[in-house]
Design a protein around this motif. Sequence first.
Motif, PDB file in Angstrom:
ATOM      1  N   ALA A 370      24.528  64.934  81.099  1.00 34.51           N
ATOM      2  CA  ALA A 370      24.521  63.423  81.064  1.00 34.51           C
ATOM      3  C   ALA A 370      23.108  62.910  81.300  1.00 34.51           C
ATOM      4  O   ALA A 370      22.934  62.083  80.567  1.00 34.51           O
ATOM      5  CB  ALA A 370      25.861  62.762  82.062  1.00 34.51           C
ATOM      6  N   LYS A 371      22.805  63.548  82.379  1.00 38.70           N
ATOM      7  CA  LYS A 371      21.091  63.029  82.715  1.00 38.70           C
ATOM      8  C   LYS A 371      20.343  63.497  81.620  1.00 38.70           C
ATOM      9  O   LYS A 371      19.222  62.719  81.295  1.00 38.70           O
ATOM     10  CB  LYS A 371      20.819  63.594  83.956  1.00 38.70           C
ATOM     11  CG  LYS A 371      21.475  62.972  85.410  1.00 38.70           C
ATOM     12  CD  LYS A 371      21.060  63.809  86.673  1.00 38.70           C
ATOM     13  CE  LYS A 371      21.665  63.202  87.781  1.00 38.70           C
ATOM     14  NZ  LYS A 371      20.877  62.198  88.645  1.00 38.70           N
ATOM     15  N   SER A 372      20.651  64.716  81.251  1.00 41.68           N
ATOM     16  CA  SER A 372      19.457  65.068  79.929  1.00 41.68           C
ATOM     17  C   SER A 372      19.608  64.057  78.878  1.00 41.68           C
ATOM     18  O   SER A 372      18.510  63.981  78.142  1.00 41.68           O
ATOM     19  CB  SER A 372      20.161  66.669  79.301  1.00 41.68           C
ATOM     20  OG  SER A 372      19.770  67.348  80.466  1.00 41.68           O
ATOM     21  N   LEU A 373      20.871  63.499  78.614  1.00 45.81           N
ATOM     22  CA  LEU A 373      21.040  62.652  77.637  1.00 45.81           C
ATOM     23  C   LEU A 373      20.836  60.892  78.150  1.00 45.81           C
ATOM     24  O   LEU A 373      20.803  59.978  77.165  1.00 45.81           O
ATOM     25  CB  LEU A 373      22.208  62.686  76.823  1.00 45.81           C
ATOM     26  CG  LEU A 373      22.742  64.072  76.441  1.00 45.81           C
ATOM     27  CD1 LEU A 373      23.965  64.042  75.953  1.00 45.81           C
ATOM     28  CD2 LEU A 373      21.592  64.448  75.400  1.00 45.81           C
ATOM     29  N   SER A 374      20.288  60.882  79.185  1.00 49.15           N
ATOM     30  CA  SER A 374      19.925  59.538  79.903  1.00 49.15           C
ATOM     31  C   SER A 374      21.444  58.776  79.696  1.00 49.15           C
ATOM     32  O   SER A 374      21.429  57.574  79.412  1.00 49.15           O
ATOM     33  CB  SER A 374      18.913  58.742  79.164  1.00 49.15           C
ATOM     34  OG  SER A 374      17.895  59.461  79.103  1.00 49.15           O
ATOM     35  N   LEU A 375      22.566  59.423  79.969  1.00 53.49           N
ATOM     36  CA  LEU A 375      23.825  58.775  79.891  1.00 53.49           C
ATOM     37  C   LEU A 375      24.698  58.956  81.200  1.00 53.49           C
ATOM     38  O   LEU A 375      25.930  58.606  81.118  1.00 53.49           O
ATOM     39  CB  LEU A 375      24.659  59.464  78.629  1.00 53.49           C
ATOM     40  CG  LEU A 375      24.142  59.240  77.281  1.00 53.49           C
ATOM     41  CD1 LEU A 375      25.013  59.952  76.391  1.00 53.49           C
ATOM     42  CD2 LEU A 375      24.373  57.586  76.904  1.00 53.49           C
TER      43      LEU A 375
END
Length: 448
Positions: A370-375
């Motif tokens: 999720a952090k990798s996708l800024s989500l």
Amino acid sequence: MSTLASNLSLKAFRAAFLDFTDDPFYVAESESVRYLADGLLIVENGIIRDFGTYDKLKAQYSDLPTTTYRDRLIIPGLIDIHIHLPQMEMIGAYGEQLLEWLEKYTFPTERKFGDKDYADKVTKLFFDELLRNGTTTALILATVHPDSVESCFEEAIRRNLRIIAGKVMMDRNAPDFLRDTAQTSYQDTKNLIEKWHGKGRLAYAVTPRFAITSTPEQLAIAGELLQEYPDVYLHTHLSENVKEVELATQLYPACTDYLNIYEQYGLVGQRSIFAHGIQLTDSEFERLSRAGSAIAFCPTSNLFLGSGLFNVDKAKSAETPIKVGLATDVGAGTSFSMLQTASSAYQVAQLRGQRLSAFKALFLATLGAAKSLSLEDKIGSFNIGNEADFVVLDPRATPLMAFRNSIAIPSTLEELSEQLFAMIILGDDRTVSATYVMGDLAYGRSGE
Ligand code: GUN
Ligand code: ZN
């Protein structure tokens, strides 16, 4: 909660819950893992409204009908940050490494997506398979055909899934039947962004396939699109295979290394996701870290194509921290299951003399992804306010797993770590009892 009317939109789920409140690569697992052996999750209109131990919350929600999953572990919906939808039908194609595999199997398969009816059919199967495996969000490559993205987003919106996808841009080193031009790729991508980006739970990723299949003009166009639409993503491949790195750097002789090609065209930023990164130099790791870009770690694919062993400890080092998420990379990846993918990630780490704990592996498939996708403010954990995508796992799904995991619900973090590790090594789609999307049941294993 007083009146019946105000309760109608609320749902309660009782089970054991596991998620992360921090990154276990940098913060001790005792501080970053959140485990509730008997927890309660309250969902209102698809959003997590409350979350805590059953004991603490039961009085407040005593009048709510509750779905109880006994002997089950609920985790956030799994997130696959790099997968090729059209390659589903060619999973397990024999005998080649990357460049030959693309020529021999991939391009002829992707050609079939020129037919929208065919693309629609495969797309339905694809989303069924994601949900059977507990994957609720994916970063998807379609094909060069704009309609392939239409199929993907139409189906994703029907299922209310949080999906990021893009039309592959490629204007050289590919057969004519799969080539666009810099200009058509600009117009097609722009149209798709205007139509789909931000609609429901969907987002767009500008998707040049990789440096080898794009001319400098096309990479420049990709950069222009990112300037025009700063909140779309950039999604491509980087430094997967030794021959690929050689060819890419030959095609861009003015660039100092592979990453520098993407840097020259403004493609390396906080919303950029690069698949693989196996052959990266120290300098490339440093620059990715500084840029805040993410790497998709695709272990089953990297083993299957003989590409190499990703250095996860280096990517997650304290000196040059990079956002990393796990990914299947189907059809070079050999499974849709993020559990199987985590199992391969562990084995890749072993071959490098590194240890990837069960919690770290699960982090890479949930909050880390999720952090990798800024989500991370929307998915990847049970934080209040997040969207209620989650997976119900059965730690004793097969006779062997039942034997291995004699206690269904562990009481300590140590016991849970051992159980989760066995679930990763032995688990697959059979381990997924149910998948929920925004609090609604989207998949249930028969008998559940
Ligand atoms: N590099 C460029 N295209 C592809 C692809 O389809 N799969 C993989 N694994 N690597 C690629
Ligand atoms: Zn790929």
